[in-house]
Design a protein around this motif. Sequence first.
Motif, short mmCIF file in Angstrom:
data_model
loop_
_atom_site.label_atom_id
_atom_site.label_comp_id
_atom_site.label_asym_id
_atom_site.label_seq_id
_atom_site.Cartn_x
_atom_site.Cartn_y
_atom_site.Cartn_z
N LEU A 84 67.02 23.14 -18.39
CA LEU A 84 67.30 23.57 -19.75
C LEU A 84 68.32 24.69 -19.75
N VAL A 85 69.07 24.77 -20.83
CA VAL A 85 69.91 25.94 -21.08
C VAL A 85 69.70 26.34 -22.53
N ALA A 86 69.47 27.64 -22.74
CA ALA A 86 69.22 28.15 -24.09
C ALA A 86 70.32 29.15 -24.45
N VAL A 87 70.95 28.89 -25.59
CA VAL A 87 72.06 29.73 -26.07
C VAL A 87 71.61 30.52 -27.29
N ARG A 88 72.04 31.80 -27.36
CA ARG A 88 71.82 32.62 -28.56
C ARG A 88 73.15 33.26 -28.90
N ASP A 89 73.76 32.81 -29.98
CA ASP A 89 75.10 33.29 -30.36
C ASP A 89 76.08 33.11 -29.19
N ASP A 90 76.62 34.22 -28.64
CA ASP A 90 77.58 34.09 -27.54
C ASP A 90 76.93 34.30 -26.18
N GLU A 91 75.60 34.29 -26.14
CA GLU A 91 74.87 34.54 -24.90
C GLU A 91 74.22 33.27 -24.33
N VAL A 92 74.39 33.08 -23.01
CA VAL A 92 73.58 32.07 -22.32
C VAL A 92 72.30 32.81 -21.95
N HIS A 93 71.24 32.54 -22.73
CA HIS A 93 70.03 33.36 -22.61
C HIS A 93 69.13 32.90 -21.47
N GLN A 94 69.05 31.59 -21.25
CA GLN A 94 68.26 31.05 -20.16
C GLN A 94 68.95 29.82 -19.58
N LEU A 95 69.02 29.74 -18.25
CA LEU A 95 69.44 28.53 -17.55
C LEU A 95 68.43 28.30 -16.45
N MET A 96 67.68 27.23 -16.56
CA MET A 96 66.59 26.95 -15.63
C MET A 96 66.63 25.50 -15.20
N VAL A 97 66.70 25.25 -13.89
CA VAL A 97 66.71 23.89 -13.36
C VAL A 97 65.48 23.71 -12.49
N ALA A 98 64.77 22.57 -12.67
CA ALA A 98 63.58 22.29 -11.86
C ALA A 98 63.99 22.20 -10.39
N ALA A 99 63.11 22.67 -9.51
CA ALA A 99 63.44 22.77 -8.09
C ALA A 99 64.05 21.48 -7.50
N GLY A 103 70.97 22.07 -6.82
CA GLY A 103 71.94 21.60 -5.85
C GLY A 103 72.45 20.19 -6.14
N THR A 104 72.15 19.67 -7.34
CA THR A 104 72.54 18.29 -7.66
C THR A 104 73.61 18.21 -8.73
N GLY A 105 74.01 19.37 -9.27
CA GLY A 105 75.02 19.35 -10.32
C GLY A 105 74.43 19.42 -11.73
N VAL A 106 73.12 19.33 -11.84
CA VAL A 106 72.48 19.42 -13.17
C VAL A 106 72.80 20.78 -13.79
N ALA A 107 72.75 21.85 -12.97
CA ALA A 107 73.04 23.20 -13.49
C ALA A 107 74.47 23.28 -14.01
N ASP A 108 75.39 22.69 -13.30
CA ASP A 108 76.80 22.70 -13.74
C ASP A 108 76.95 22.03 -15.09
N ARG A 138 73.82 34.09 -8.96
CA ARG A 138 75.10 34.81 -9.05
C ARG A 138 76.20 34.02 -8.35
N ARG A 139 75.88 33.39 -7.22
CA ARG A 139 76.89 32.55 -6.54
C ARG A 139 77.27 31.37 -7.43
N PHE A 140 76.26 30.82 -8.07
CA PHE A 140 76.52 29.68 -8.95
C PHE A 140 77.44 30.08 -10.09
N TYR A 141 77.17 31.20 -10.77
CA TYR A 141 78.01 31.63 -11.90
C TYR A 141 79.43 31.93 -11.43
N ALA A 142 79.53 32.58 -10.29
CA ALA A 142 80.87 32.90 -9.77
C ALA A 142 81.65 31.61 -9.50
#
Length: 178
Positions: A84-99, A103-108, A138-142
Amino acid sequence: MSLDTRAGVPQGVPVTAGPVLRPATPADLAHLAVLLHDAWHDAHRDHLPPALLAARGPAYVEGWVRELLPGTVVAERAGALLGLVAVRDDEVHQLMVAAPARGTGVADTLLAAAEDRIAAAGHATAWLTVLAPNDRARRFYARRGWLDRGPEQVAAVVPGSAPALLAVHRYEKSLGRG
Ligand SMILES: CC(C)(COP(=O)(O)OP(=O)(O)OC[C@H]1O[C@@H](n2cnc3c(N)ncnc32)[C@H](O)[C@@H]1OP(=O)(O)O)[C@@H](O)C(=O)NCCC(=O)NCCS
């Protein structure tokens, strides 16, 4: 097909088939609460005070998901929720991928959808905060082109005690559309 009820990821379904993204619905609430609870604790259990971890139990997380539902997009495969990804206005408030789906690209795919949603709302820049020791995130966001704007402190509410001050980093991404 047996179902791993805790994460809702059907075993035997190849993790390579692209996820379908869609807005979350109230029918997803119970599954999203488990997904958010488990992924949040995976990322934070080694870095946060026990009282705060204890305060982020299933009941609290269910309320959290209910509050975030209107701005939440889910990734689904074969009827199972993978992230899931949850957005609030201009904020990415939560990004959570099941274990199993890390590493499969779902997060991307989820983060790209959040960036599009924030841009479509007319914002030139998106932002998020991440716990300072959460290296994987942090590595993922970068890697996704988000810039580390440096350390900040945020206060997390802990019922019955003083707020916990957390060391985070603020990340920003220019959406180049606003
Ligand atoms: C953060 C998250 C969304 C990233 O998605 P992902 O699919 O795991 O992303 P990747 O597999 O591309 O991993 C990201 C980076 O971490 C590295 N990595 C992989 N396993 C790792 C591990 N166990 N520890 C640290 N880094 C790891 C990867 O090599 C990759 O780095 P690279 O791009 O420099 O090679 C996902 O891991 C997740 O949901 N984690 C739990 C909840 C969370 O932390 N959410 C974000 C809160 S701000």
